[in-house]
Design an enzyme around this catalytic site. Structure first.
Site, PDB file in Angstrom:
ATOM      1  CG  HIS A  67     -10.327  -2.895   4.438  1.00  0.00           C
ATOM      2  ND1 HIS A  67     -10.531  -2.469   3.145  1.00  0.00           N
ATOM      3  CD2 HIS A  67      -9.604  -1.925   5.036  1.00  0.00           C
ATOM      4  CE1 HIS A  67      -9.960  -1.291   2.980  1.00  0.00           C
ATOM      5  NE2 HIS A  67      -9.391  -0.934   4.119  1.00  0.00           N
ATOM      6  CD  GLU A  68     -10.173  -1.261   9.037  1.00  0.00           C
ATOM      7  OE1 GLU A  68      -9.033  -0.832   9.322  1.00  0.00           O
ATOM      8  OE2 GLU A  68     -10.918  -0.688   8.217  1.00  0.00           O
TER       9      GLU A  68
HETATM   10 ZN   LIG Z   1      -8.255   0.679   4.705  1.00  0.00          ZN
END
Ligand SMILES: [Zn+2]
Length: 397
Positions: A67-68
């Site tokens: 996600h990051e």
């Molecule tokens: Zn995020």
């Protein structure tokens, strides 16, 4: 969030853990291994549950990282330097050095994180279905299904339109596009963040009162974090707007009184402090910056030791003193002015010589001056991704 354990880097982006991530790992492993998994698939050995719990925790961290990374890579493609990714107690943070220059870039950087979580969740869901169809072990299917669900929750929760969540960034981008004013858009998104934080705190207390236990505490924790982060984001948005375009050289106090790093604290008090109105003294040695002494640091030196202690002994060391050049933007310097210098920075000339200092009173004077001039829009700080690590109904220890 400063990383504590550095893991390495992916695609040139530094990856690290803050120690607090261990708390979430322990909570997850205990909650899954002794709560959810045995209740859903009873009759297996304790070790089987623990292995499944550890695998789930590790894969959840990997999911957060994906996600990051999605945020970081899209930010970089939009011309924003990324200093690193840190996983911590409440989730992950991609640290961006700079702000999107358009509403479109703001939207792309924000929305790609939840999209990545949805994709990862989809992969786990497919894996769960395939494993189940092949009559794989039930606990394995359950682990994959849990990971699919938690990634889905991660995507949806972070899309709530409340800064600093991704949804708050999406809201900011939309309002920025509609209003053509980034500052007012960011302030609205930050206020929504504060309201959502208070709602989570209230819900958490309610859960705690009705006996859902630990899950309630987690919501309170996330709510408190959101309220704090949203409030400081609103404040920083206003400060950045007021100081937009101002150079360090315009606000610094020029030609500060410098002190010799080898003089004693008592010498400084006798010869300089009592005779001048300054509260910030850069130290020099051979014409180079050798640290910074503030009145607070002088005062905290024990009176009996002042004749013996050298200024270098009580100074903020040179590598921790924020420095800037007169032509640098003040808004680039501000985020670095925390730490051991009591909010001061030293301004260096082209040859490295001390040409000025910036203190909090210089900043507030610049803020007041900008009130008189009228303001122009400009950016706030980075976002945060939060995770809700468990199924609260099955997970009261
Ligand atoms: Zn995020």
């Amino acid at each position: 969030m400063r990383e504590s354990i550095r893991l390495g880097s992916i695609a040139g982006i530094r990856i690290g853990f803050h120690y607090s991530v261990l708390v979430i790992v322990v909570i997850l492993v205990v909650g899954l291994s002794f709560g959810r998994f045995p209740s859903v698939h009873p009759g297996l050995s304790t070790w089987a549950y623990i292995v499944a719990g550890v695998v789930s925790a590790v894969l959840l961290l990997v999911s957060l990282l994906v996600h990051e990374l999605a945020h970081a890579l899209v930010a970089r493609r939009n011309g924003i330097e990324v200093s690193g990714i840190t996983l911590w107690l409440l989730g992950g943070v991609a640290e961006l050095r700079g702000e999107p220059r358009s509403a479109g870039a703001d939207l792309r950087i924000a929305v790609v994180g939840p999209l990545a979580s949805l994709a990862v969740g989809g992969i786990f869901a497919i894996a769960a279905v395939v494993t189940s169809a092949l009559s794989g072990p039930g606990l394995g299917v359950e682990t994959l299904a849990y990971l699919a669900g938690i990634n889905g929750i991660l995507a949806v929760f972070n899309l709530v339109p409340a800064a600093p969540l991704d949804g708050g960034r999406v809201l900011r981008a939309f309002l920025w596009w509609r209003r053509g004013d980034r500052t007012s858009a960011a302030v609205t998104a930050a206020r929504a963040g504060r309201v959502f934080g208070f709602i989570l705190i209230a819900l958490g207390f309610l859960q705690f009162v009705v006996g859902a236990g630990f899950g309630g505490l987690w919501l309170v924790l996330i709510g408190l974090f959101l309220v704090g982060a949203a409030s400081s984001e609103e404040q920083q948005t206003r400060v950045n707007a007021a100081l937009h375009g101002i150079r360090v050289g315009e606000v610094m106090t020029p030609d500060p009184t410098v002190a010799d790093a080898t003089s004693t604290v008592q010498d400084l008090i006798d010869e300089v402090v009592l005779a001048h109105r300054f509260s910030t003294y850069p130290l020099v040695e051979d014409g180079r910056l050798a640290g910074l002494v503030t009145l607070n640091r002088v005062r905290s030196a024990p009176p009996g030791e002042r004749a013996r202690l050298r200024l270098a002994d009580i100074a903020c060391p040179p590598d921790q003193v924020p420095t800037a050049h007169p032509d640098d933007l003040l808004t680039d310097l501000l985020p670095r002015m925390a730490g051991c210098t009591d909010g001061r920075a030293v301004v260096l000339g082209a040859g490295g010589q001390v040409v000025g200092v910036v203190s909090p009173s210089d900043i507030s004077r610049a803020m007041q001056a900008s009130d008189l001039r009228g303001t122009r829009p400009y950016p706030p700080p980075r976002g945060a991704d939060l995770t809700v690590p468990h199924d609260k109904h099955r997970w009261t220890p």
